[in-house]
Motif scaffolding. Structure first.
Motif, PDB file in Angstrom:
ATOM      1  N   ALA A 151      -4.027 -11.670   1.347  1.00 59.18           N
ATOM      2  CA  ALA A 151      -4.781 -12.853   1.763  1.00 59.18           C
ATOM      3  C   ALA A 151      -4.283 -13.370   3.113  1.00 59.18           C
ATOM      4  O   ALA A 151      -5.069 -13.714   3.998  1.00 59.18           O
ATOM      5  N   GLU A 152      -2.959 -13.416   3.269  1.00 57.68           N
ATOM      6  CA  GLU A 152      -2.369 -13.909   4.514  1.00 57.68           C
ATOM      7  C   GLU A 152      -2.828 -13.075   5.702  1.00 57.68           C
ATOM      8  O   GLU A 152      -3.159 -13.609   6.770  1.00 57.68           O
ATOM      9  N   TRP A 153      -2.892 -11.767   5.525  1.00 58.18           N
ATOM     10  CA  TRP A 153      -3.191 -10.863   6.635  1.00 58.18           C
ATOM     11  C   TRP A 153      -4.682 -10.699   6.905  1.00 58.18           C
ATOM     12  O   TRP A 153      -5.104 -10.603   8.065  1.00 58.18           O
ATOM     13  N   TYR A 154      -5.510 -10.630   5.849  1.00 57.44           N
ATOM     14  CA  TYR A 154      -6.876 -10.145   6.057  1.00 57.44           C
ATOM     15  C   TYR A 154      -7.981 -11.061   5.536  1.00 57.44           C
ATOM     16  O   TYR A 154      -9.156 -10.771   5.717  1.00 57.44           O
ATOM     17  N   ASP A 155      -7.633 -12.172   4.889  1.00 57.99           N
ATOM     18  CA  ASP A 155      -8.627 -13.146   4.445  1.00 57.99           C
ATOM     19  C   ASP A 155      -8.971 -14.058   5.618  1.00 57.99           C
ATOM     20  O   ASP A 155      -8.558 -13.829   6.741  1.00 57.99           O
ATOM     21  N   GLY A 156      -9.719 -15.110   5.354  1.00 56.47           N
ATOM     22  CA  GLY A 156      -9.943 -16.127   6.371  1.00 56.47           C
ATOM     23  C   GLY A 156     -11.344 -16.183   6.923  1.00 56.47           C
ATOM     24  O   GLY A 156     -11.696 -17.099   7.661  1.00 56.47           O
ATOM     25  N   TYR A 157     -12.176 -15.190   6.601  1.00 58.41           N
ATOM     26  CA  TYR A 157     -13.585 -15.282   6.947  1.00 58.41           C
ATOM     27  C   TYR A 157     -14.312 -16.013   5.821  1.00 58.41           C
ATOM     28  O   TYR A 157     -13.839 -16.067   4.695  1.00 58.41           O
ATOM     29  N   HIS A 158     -15.461 -16.560   6.132  1.00 58.72           N
ATOM     30  CA  HIS A 158     -16.207 -17.301   5.132  1.00 58.72           C
ATOM     31  C   HIS A 158     -17.702 -17.060   5.289  1.00 58.72           C
ATOM     32  O   HIS A 158     -18.200 -16.860   6.392  1.00 58.72           O
TER      33      HIS A 158
ATOM     34  N   PRO B 110      -8.852 -16.463  11.843  1.00 59.10           N
ATOM     35  CA  PRO B 110      -8.981 -16.327  10.388  1.00 59.10           C
ATOM     36  C   PRO B 110      -7.707 -15.956   9.646  1.00 59.10           C
ATOM     37  O   PRO B 110      -7.514 -16.378   8.504  1.00 59.10           O
ATOM     38  N   ASN B 111      -6.832 -15.149  10.260  1.00 65.06           N
ATOM     39  CA  ASN B 111      -5.721 -14.619   9.480  1.00 65.06           C
ATOM     40  C   ASN B 111      -4.623 -14.101  10.405  1.00 65.06           C
ATOM     41  O   ASN B 111      -4.735 -14.169  11.633  1.00 65.06           O
ATOM     42  N   LYS B 112      -3.581 -13.585   9.799  1.00 67.41           N
ATOM     43  CA  LYS B 112      -2.430 -13.104  10.563  1.00 67.41           C
ATOM     44  C   LYS B 112      -2.798 -11.917  11.442  1.00 67.41           C
ATOM     45  O   LYS B 112      -2.305 -11.785  12.568  1.00 67.41           O
ATOM     46  N   GLU B 113      -3.652 -11.050  10.949  1.00 68.61           N
ATOM     47  CA  GLU B 113      -4.061  -9.876  11.719  1.00 68.61           C
ATOM     48  C   GLU B 113      -4.683 -10.284  13.054  1.00 68.61           C
ATOM     49  O   GLU B 113      -4.338  -9.744  14.108  1.00 68.61           O
ATOM     50  N   LEU B 114      -5.599 -11.254  13.023  1.00 67.42           N
ATOM     51  CA  LEU B 114      -6.225 -11.704  14.262  1.00 67.42           C
ATOM     52  C   LEU B 114      -5.296 -12.597  15.071  1.00 67.42           C
ATOM     53  O   LEU B 114      -5.384 -12.642  16.299  1.00 67.42           O
ATOM     54  N   GLY B 115      -4.373 -13.274  14.393  1.00 67.66           N
ATOM     55  CA  GLY B 115      -3.368 -14.041  15.114  1.00 67.66           C
ATOM     56  C   GLY B 115      -2.549 -13.148  16.025  1.00 67.66           C
ATOM     57  O   GLY B 115      -2.183 -13.535  17.141  1.00 67.66           O
ATOM     58  N   ILE B 116      -2.267 -11.934  15.572  1.00 69.55           N
ATOM     59  CA  ILE B 116      -1.537 -10.968  16.394  1.00 69.55           C
ATOM     60  C   ILE B 116      -2.336 -10.622  17.651  1.00 69.55           C
ATOM     61  O   ILE B 116      -1.787 -10.512  18.747  1.00 69.55           O
TER      62      ILE B 116
END
Length: 537
Positions: A261-268, A367-373
């Motif tokens: 969830a931390e890495w890849y969730d965050g879309y709605h 949305p998430n850690k992946e995009l934060g990177i």
């Protein structure tokens, strides 16, 4: 059966997808298309970012309706088989399926590109309907007209994948792109041979220039509609199921459900249902490794250029986004087709439609850690973000000072944020103070799920930081303008904000048990921050 008309190969392609260990059955989407096919003449466009399941969905549609091969065995074990109209539609339709990214290997011109598809499709039509008379120079549309004039009930479902390929390749000119949209428009608009056109890609359709050749499509993109959203991306329930498969398949699981969830969730979806990046979830489980898979999903370097050039103040918006703050935006779903983005809202809209940001309720967020990177890559390398890098250094000091109860350092760093160049231009009320505190705690975003105005106890706390590493301390922050930090701490305790936090930590197998309470008072007259800390154990 041919290359594009009722192709057998697409059934084999989708069949391979269904046999993969982390396949998710989205065939219920077909039931949404049955009414469109039955009413005939429908044209829909569903666009999503790269790696959000668009091509798999297009292959599924072509495989199901395609009368060129028997796919009953493939679909009989999937959810769509429970639909009462299953037998009415499976393998009962002519399907023309084209992936426009699969053109000639060496493409020197638009004419060569489009001729590649026209030649093969015209050969398919002639082979399937040898009795039909065609005239020299007939377009594909004219040839399909000839078919329905000769044969009753020979209508077609058109499935076009990667429709926007010509917009992503620099060797196609604006004139070429106009010719291509005209080709699609002529082929699909008000045509009696069409049962349904299903078009997908990254870019939403727009009236190209002053033309109206594509305005007959009903559009559904990442930002503008909830309809069909649950079929693109993974829902919470689907990720739960995949995670259970992962635990059975993987000999030494190294990923927790919370980390997914931390890495890849965050879309709605538009109605707020949580959605995960499907490609990244599958790759993480398959490889037993949490990492940034987004970079492999396609580059949009022009977006970075707009940010680095600080077009219309977009840099300040990126700073706030990187700090975890939502940014209000008037979404422009057609900005993607503009020759040049000119406003902050257009740039942020494109980022949302490409999937770099999540759009919900008038705001965009990372949305998430992946995009934060991905955003951090821009910030760490661009000279225009020197302020952000300085803030990162101060923020690390602030986080360490919070652990150690060093209130003087906390006050100094908060003052640094207020007095430095900042996207927050004034500090006259608690909302602005709250935003500046979020910026000051920038370094915490890598260690915490930072929730603002999270309901806790019998009220709303300004910030709760839930640790990703269960051995780290939890943090509660309450802010007051023109009041004392002692008052802020008293509110935390009187309203029992720690109750929810302790309950959440209590569900986890390993924590320190410490919760750090931080009370902050900001005095507008002298612009002084005062801080007090208490520890709950």
């Amino acid at each position: 059966m041919g290359t594009y008309l009722n192709p057998k190969s697409i059934v084999n392609l989708y069949g391979r997808e269904t046999r993969k260990p982390y396949f998710v059955d989205k065939t219920e989407f077909l039931s949404e298309l049955f009414p469109l096919v039955e009413q005939e003449g429908s044209n829909i466009s569903i666009t999503r970012p790269r790696r959000f399941g668009k091509s798999v969905m297009a292959a599924m549609i072509a495989s199901f309706f395609n009368k060129g091969t028997d796919s009953r065995e493939l679909f009989s074990g999937l959810k769509i088989a429970e639909n009462p109209k299953f037998e009415d539609h499976i393998n009962q339709h002519n399907v023309i399926y084209i992936n426009f990214s699969k053109g000639p290997g060496e493409c020197g011109s638009y004419s060569q590109y489009i001729t590649f598809f026209e030649k093969r499709l015209s050969e398919d039509i002639k082979q399937a309907y040898p009795q039909v008379v065609h005239r020299e120079g007939d377009t594909i549309g004219a040839m399909l007209h000839n078919v329905i004039e000769t044969y009753d009930n020979e209508t077609f479902i058109l499935v076009f994948d990667e429709w926007d390929y010509v917009f992503h390749r620099p060797y196609f000119t604006e004139s070429d792109r106009g010719r291509f949209t005209a080709f699609l428009g002529d082929l699909t608009k008000d045509q009696p041979y069409i049962e349904m056109t299903y078009l997908t890609g990254v870019l939403p359709i727009k009236k190209y220039s002053v033309s109206d050749t594509m305005n007959h499509f009903d559009e559904y993109n990442m930002a503008n509609s909830d309809m069909y959203s649950k079929y693109f991306g993974f829902t919470e329930a689907e990720v739960d199921e995949l995670y259970q498969r992962y635990l059975k398949i993987c000999r030494e699981p190294a990923i927790t459900r919370e980390e997914l969830a931390e890495w890849y969730d965050g879309y709605h979806t538009k109605d707020g249902e949580s959605m995960y990046n499907p490609n990244s979830v599958v790759l993480a489980l398959k490889r037993n490794d949490l990492k940034n898979y987004w970079a492999k999903a396609g580059e949009h370097s022009e977006l970075k250029d707009y940010v680095l050039d600080d077009m219309d103040g977009v840099r300040d918006a990126v700073i706030l986004l990187a700090a975890g703050e939502p940014v209000k935006v008037d979404i422009d779903e057609y900005a993607t087709a503009a020759p040049k983005l000119e406003t902050r809202d257009e740039i942020l809209s494109v980022m949302a439609i490409y999937g770099y940001l999540n759009y919900c309720d008038g705001y965009v967020r990372i949305p998430n850690k992946e995009l934060g990177i991905e955003f951090n890559k821009i910030i760490q390398t661009a000279p225009r973000f020197n302020y952000m890098r300085g803030l990162e250094r101060e923020s690390l000091k602030l986080l360490q000072a919070t652990y150690e109860g060093d209130t003087d350092t906390i006050s100094d760093v908060l003052a640094y944020v207020h007095n430095s160049e900042s996207p927050l231009k004034s500090y006259s009320d608690e909302a602005e103070l709250s935003g500046s505190v979020k910026l000051a705690y920038l370094a915490a975003r890598n260690k915490y799920d930072m929730q603002r105005e999270d309901q806790a106890g019998i009220g709303y706390v300004d910030y709760i930081f839930y640790p990703y590493n269960r051995a780290d301390d939890g943090i509660i922050i309450e802010l007051k303008v023109d009041d004392t930090p002692e008052t802020a701490l008293k509110q935390i305790k009187d309203k029992n904000y720690a109750m929810k936090f302790q309950g959440k930590l209590g569900e986890l197998p390993k924590t320190t048990g410490r919760i750090i309470l931080v009370g902050i008072g900001y005095y507008k007259k002298d612009k002084v921050h005062r801080c007090k800390i208490e520890i709950l154990t």
